[in-house]
Design a protein around this motif. Structure first.
Motif, PDB file in Angstrom:
ATOM      1  N   VAL A 145      -1.418  -1.935   4.977  1.00  0.00           N
ATOM      2  CA  VAL A 145      -2.050  -0.796   5.648  1.00  0.00           C
ATOM      3  C   VAL A 145      -2.740  -1.255   6.930  1.00  0.00           C
ATOM      4  O   VAL A 145      -2.617  -0.614   7.989  1.00  0.00           O
ATOM      5  CB  VAL A 145      -3.046  -0.108   4.697  1.00  0.00           C
ATOM      6  N   ALA A 146      -3.458  -2.379   6.865  1.00  0.00           N
ATOM      7  CA  ALA A 146      -4.155  -2.876   8.053  1.00  0.00           C
ATOM      8  C   ALA A 146      -3.178  -3.299   9.145  1.00  0.00           C
ATOM      9  O   ALA A 146      -3.391  -3.007  10.333  1.00  0.00           O
ATOM     10  CB  ALA A 146      -5.061  -4.041   7.667  1.00  0.00           C
ATOM     11  N   VAL A 147      -2.092  -3.975   8.762  1.00  0.00           N
ATOM     12  CA  VAL A 147      -1.096  -4.388   9.752  1.00  0.00           C
ATOM     13  C   VAL A 147      -0.428  -3.173  10.380  1.00  0.00           C
ATOM     14  O   VAL A 147      -0.192  -3.125  11.592  1.00  0.00           O
ATOM     15  CB  VAL A 147      -0.061  -5.319   9.089  1.00  0.00           C
ATOM     16  N   ARG A 148      -0.131  -2.159   9.554  1.00  0.00           N
ATOM     17  CA  ARG A 148       0.502  -0.952  10.106  1.00  0.00           C
ATOM     18  C   ARG A 148      -0.434  -0.227  11.065  1.00  0.00           C
ATOM     19  O   ARG A 148       0.002   0.285  12.105  1.00  0.00           O
ATOM     20  CB  ARG A 148       0.912  -0.018   8.962  1.00  0.00           C
ATOM     21  N   MET A 166       2.894   6.284   7.905  1.00  0.00           N
ATOM     22  CA  MET A 166       1.901   6.040   6.855  1.00  0.00           C
ATOM     23  C   MET A 166       0.496   6.427   7.333  1.00  0.00           C
ATOM     24  O   MET A 166      -0.416   5.593   7.386  1.00  0.00           O
ATOM     25  CB  MET A 166       1.924   4.568   6.414  1.00  0.00           C
ATOM     26  N   PRO A 167       0.276   7.714   7.643  1.00  0.00           N
ATOM     27  CA  PRO A 167      -1.056   8.120   8.106  1.00  0.00           C
ATOM     28  C   PRO A 167      -2.059   8.126   6.967  1.00  0.00           C
ATOM     29  O   PRO A 167      -1.712   8.072   5.781  1.00  0.00           O
ATOM     30  CB  PRO A 167      -0.815   9.533   8.658  1.00  0.00           C
ATOM     31  N   LEU A 210      -2.981  11.793   0.053  1.00  0.00           N
ATOM     32  CA  LEU A 210      -2.162  12.732  -0.714  1.00  0.00           C
ATOM     33  C   LEU A 210      -1.351  12.023  -1.789  1.00  0.00           C
ATOM     34  O   LEU A 210      -1.204  12.528  -2.915  1.00  0.00           O
ATOM     35  CB  LEU A 210      -1.235  13.491   0.242  1.00  0.00           C
ATOM     36  N   LEU A 211      -0.836  10.840  -1.478  1.00  0.00           N
ATOM     37  CA  LEU A 211      -0.073  10.089  -2.479  1.00  0.00           C
ATOM     38  C   LEU A 211      -0.966   9.692  -3.651  1.00  0.00           C
ATOM     39  O   LEU A 211      -0.574   9.825  -4.818  1.00  0.00           O
ATOM     40  CB  LEU A 211       0.564   8.863  -1.828  1.00  0.00           C
ATOM     41  N   ILE A 251       5.828  -1.094   3.161  1.00  0.00           N
ATOM     42  CA  ILE A 251       6.965  -1.890   3.631  1.00  0.00           C
ATOM     43  C   ILE A 251       7.891  -1.046   4.504  1.00  0.00           C
ATOM     44  O   ILE A 251       8.343  -1.476   5.574  1.00  0.00           O
ATOM     45  CB  ILE A 251       7.720  -2.479   2.423  1.00  0.00           C
ATOM     46  N   ILE A 252       8.167   0.179   4.062  1.00  0.00           N
ATOM     47  CA  ILE A 252       9.031   1.074   4.846  1.00  0.00           C
ATOM     48  C   ILE A 252       8.376   1.418   6.179  1.00  0.00           C
ATOM     49  O   ILE A 252       9.034   1.443   7.237  1.00  0.00           O
ATOM     50  CB  ILE A 252       9.342   2.340   4.037  1.00  0.00           C
ATOM     51  N   ALA A 253       7.064   1.686   6.172  1.00  0.00           N
ATOM     52  CA  ALA A 253       6.368   2.078   7.394  1.00  0.00           C
ATOM     53  C   ALA A 253       6.358   0.949   8.419  1.00  0.00           C
ATOM     54  O   ALA A 253       6.524   1.191   9.623  1.00  0.00           O
ATOM     55  CB  ALA A 253       4.940   2.504   7.061  1.00  0.00           C
ATOM     56  N   ILE A 254       6.178  -0.286   7.974  1.00  0.00           N
ATOM     57  CA  ILE A 254       6.180  -1.408   8.915  1.00  0.00           C
ATOM     58  C   ILE A 254       7.580  -1.618   9.488  1.00  0.00           C
ATOM     59  O   ILE A 254       7.744  -1.848  10.698  1.00  0.00           O
ATOM     60  CB  ILE A 254       5.660  -2.671   8.216  1.00  0.00           C
ATOM     61  N   GLY A 255       8.597  -1.530   8.642  1.00  0.00           N
ATOM     62  CA  GLY A 255       9.959  -1.652   9.153  1.00  0.00           C
ATOM     63  C   GLY A 255      10.301  -0.571  10.147  1.00  0.00           C
ATOM     64  O   GLY A 255      10.920  -0.838  11.201  1.00  0.00           O
TER      65      GLY A 255
END
Length: 504
Positions: free
Chosen positions: A133-136, A162-163, A169-170, A192-196
């Motif tokens: 989350v921090a990296v994103r 990934m807001p 909500l998740l 993982i999906i959000a960073i990719g």
């Protein structure tokens, strides 16, 4: 109609949207009537987030439901604070820090709840989610947004980024039904999906925005740059000519000082060099360099700021003077740290446990003086941040540091990066900037703020030295306390400006 805005579509979805919009409008009106600043509403949001974490830590289904309700109220309060603070200013910085603290509290509560339910290996999972989350978020702060073509496509791009609202909500949807561990696993997959996705979309947006405009045609009668500040004037007329002893006139070469070209800056010239619009011969030709696109200088400054270089990294980058590309060495250092962490740091005797930190210092630190204007250079802060999390967790595992202590250190580092990447983050300038200190600043590198001499390289070296001396736990606690005091000091130093600008 709600405040002049048409109501949403009919049906349950439209009713839910109208209800949420009405609740949000009521909260803003309530805060406005009481003249509450964004900092006050952020405090309410943080208190609700801590209550949600306490409920999540119980592990039971009713407690998970109560935690989900409290987390929803916390996010709604944070959204209200963001609306009050506006897109910029120091109030937005406080809101960003409060949101990161709520994320940390929620993840810690979910980890404790999963442990209460009997699961094992939860703290590494929670730390991994926190790091992702921090990296994103750092990637979002350093990259150029890529707008969608249609409302549906924009919604898909928002979900892939990934807001904070999506994460809440998740958790609200998964935790009461499937438990805390399922929520952490879902966040892990999403991260993982959000960073990719962020790597591909941010690079495409960067390539689009860095298309250099056409080179303007300048008049031949005007000077081009510093190389023609002393230019020969037109040939003198015979009437103004000087006579030799033989009586024949000779031309007199008059030197005139030409004014410096307007509209040029180091940022626009550097942009021209990096984008390929200016060749080697354009270094001294001012108007040949196209003006930088709007917001490019601000974005490059944010990338360099989010690197969080310390005094040692800036010293290593000074001799290079921005000639070393920053991303390839950073990726090479990350690969070396990952390999050593996989092999195990516990088998390295004595000072050899500092090897990953020293590799990062020698390989990645010289790129600190680069302006980071390349197509992929915006990824460097995320790479350096990820390497820190990887090294700190592997070192803590080898040094038998309690897992909550390692998680706490990673959480404070994540809060530090939220401070750097937040809009309106105040910069604490040094009290005295002597000419010698300014001369030691590398080209393209902003002046460091006061108190930030211990950057990413200093944190890694401090952890490694603590492990080499057998006091890893103490080093982790001391480093976490140092970063916490730095952020609190920054908040207290700028709090007068916050209250003046936000209160009515």
């Amino acid at each position: 109609m709600l405040g002049g805005v048409p109501a949403g579509p009919a049906g349950p979805a439209g009713t839910l949207v109208d209800a949420v919009g009405d609740l949000h409008a009521r909260m803003i009106s309530w805060a406005d009537r009481r003249a509450l600043a964004a900092t006050s509403v952020t405090g309410i949001s943080l208190a609700l987030g801590i209550c949600a974490a306490a409920w999540f830590s119980a592990g039971s289904r009713p407690a998970q439901l109560n935690g989900a309700l409290a987390l929803s109220a916390s996010y709604l309060a944070a959204f209200t604070a963001r609306e009050i603070a506006g897109p910029g200013g120091r109030g937005a910085w406080v809101v960003a820090l409060g949101g990161r603290l709520c994320d940390i509290a929620a993840l810690a509560g979910l980890a404790l709840g999963a442990l209460a339910q009997g699961w094992i290996g939860i703290w590494p999972l929670a730390a991994t989610v926190l790091g992702l989350v921090a990296v994103r978020e750092t990637m979002t702060a350093c990259s150029t947004p890529r707008p969608g073509d249609s409302p549906a496509w924009r919604a898909v791009l928002t979900i892939l980024s990934m807001p904070a609202g999506g994460r809440v909500l998740l958790i609200v949807a998964v935790a009461p039904l499937w438990g805390a561990r399922a929520s952490l696993l879902a966040l892990l997959d999403w991260g993982i999906i959000a960073i990719g996705y962020g790597i591909g979309s941010g690079t495409a947006a960067r390539r689009r925005d860095r298309k250099a405009p056409a080179r303007p045609q300048r008049p031949r009668s005007e000077p081009g740059g510093l190389s023609v500040l002393l230019q020969p004037a037109r040939p003198a007329e015979p009437a103004e000519a000087a006579a030799r002893p033989g009586g024949q006139p000779i031309q007199v070469l008059r030197m005139e000082l030409a004014p410096a070209p307007r509209g040029l800056s180091a940022g626009s010239l550097e942009y021209a060099r990096q984008s390929g619009a200016a060749g080697p011969a354009d270094d001294d030709a001012g108007p040949a360099a196209p003006p930088a696109p709007p917001g490019l200088a601000r974005q490059l400054a944010m990338v360099v700021r989010c690197r969080d270089d310390g005094a040692i990294a800036r010293w290593f980058g000074r001799p290079v003077r921005g000639q070393l590309m920053p991303l390839p060495p950073a990726l090479l250092a990350l690969a070396a740290v990952a390999m050593l962490a996989h092999l195990g740091l516990g088998d390295l005797p004595g000072l050899l446990i500092l090897a990953p930190a020293l590799i990062m210092l020698v390989v990645a630190a010289p790129g600190s003086s680069h302006p980071h204007g390349g197509r992929f250079d915006w990824l460097v802060p995320a790479v350096l941040q990820g390497a820190q999390y990887l090294y700190i967790w592997a070192l803590g595992t080898a040094g038998r540091v309690p897992l909550p202590v390692t998680f706490a250190l990673c959480a404070v580092i994540a809060l530090r990066y939220a401070d750097l990447g937040a809009p309106g983050s105040p910069v604490l300038a040094a009290r005295r900037r002597t000419p010698s200190a300014l001369a030691r600043t590398a080209p393209g590198q902003p002046a460091p703020e006061r108190g930030s001499w211990l950057g990413w390289e200093g944190r890694m070296i401090a952890c490694g030295l603590g492990a080499a001396m057998g006091i890893t736990t103490f080093a982790y606690l001391a480093l976490a306390a140092y970063l916490g005091v730095l952020i609190c000091w920054k908040f207290m130093t700028s709090s007068h400006g916050l209250w003046e600008g936000d209160c009515r």
